[in-house]
Design a protein around this motif. Structure first.
Motif: not given
Length: 275
Positions: A140-157
């Motif tokens: 979920s993009i509603h819980s991009v609230d840690t550095a690791s989750r943000e890393t995965y998010y931008w890789l996915a993008v």
């Protein structure tokens, strides 16, 4: 004393929840989100062509330059403590350009068939999602609230842009549908996802990421239709005019959101913050 302790505990839990939400690094998914996302994908297509044609660095040189700029902006994005429209959407715009250039390099410089690059990017995106979910338990993009989750998010993008570029080129060029027909086709596909989501209850996270991938070829088809010569099926506006026009609209919308905070998480601290 017990009541005081329970009250204090509740207050601490509420504060912790508020702190977690206020640190979310991505915007709420509103109409603004999808409009700017599609505009960024259009700019990614036209700006990549513009830079490649006018900088004289070649496709590889332009790719290295834009990747360096993206790295700098992502460092700034990771250092922010909450969602900032200016930084976030600049990163998305640059990823759109870089994702396009990655796909173009594989096709033009390495000679990788579009069918192969589409499959490779799809697998890479699936791997990112699998690792992300395996480690974090959510996509979920509603819980991009840690550095690791943000890393995965931008890789996915990044991989969604590369995948969307390759898949869009495959549909538009190999199936000879033309730019505007391709744009209509991808718009209908996005509408179908929305209908299935509403009517059949398709998972919200899955719906979001499918639509996110599809907006890339939609925006690219729009950009090509506006910028390419009439003889090639476009309107002949050129990459300069098209890029400047769309960038101006993006800038206006991002400035509006920076001042109003309309796409910020509901628990973020209000107040105008440009960038």
């Amino acid at each position: 004393m017990t009541e005081i302790s329970e009250t204090s505990g509740s207050r601490r839990r509420a504060q912790a929840a508020s702190s977690s939400l206020s640190w979310n690094k991505v915007p709420e998914v509103t109409a603004y989100f999808w409009i700017i996302k599609i505009l960024c994908t259009t700019v990614g297509e036209t700006a990549a062509d513009l830079l490649n044609e006018n900088l004289g660095l070649g496709l590889t040189g332009v790719s290295l330059l834009m990747s360096g700029l993206l790295a700098v902006v992502l460092v700034v994005q990771f250092r922010t403590k909450a969602y900032r429209p200016g930084v976030y959407w600049l990163a998305v715009a640059l990823i759109s350009v870089v994702g396009t250039l990655i796909s173009d390099n594989l096709t033009d410089n390495v000679g990788v068939p579009l069918e192969t690059s589409t499959a490779v990017f799809a697998v890479a995106l699936a791997v990112v999602f699998a690792i992300w979910y395996g480690r974090e338990g959510t996509l979920s993009i509603h819980s991009v609230d840690t550095a690791s989750r943000e890393t995965y998010y931008w890789l996915a993008v990044l991989f969604t842009f590369a995948l969307g570029t390759a898949a869009g080129d495959l549909v538009a060029e190999r199936m000879a549908l033309g730019y505007w027909v391709s744009a209509v086709l991808f718009a209908l596909a996005i509408a179908a996802v929305a209908v299935v989501r509403q009517a059949l209850g398709l998972n919200a996270v899955l719906s979001f990421w499918i639509a996110y991938v599809l907006t890339r070829p939609l925006g690219a088809s729009m950009g090509d239709y506006l910028s390419q010569p009439a003889g090639d099926g476009g309107l002949g506006m050129g990459t300069v005019v098209t890029s400047v026009l769309f960038l101006a609209v993006i800038l206006g919308l991002v400035l509006h959101l920076s001042l109003t905070r309309r796409d910020a998480a509901r628990d973020e601290q209000p107040g105008p913050q440009v960038g």
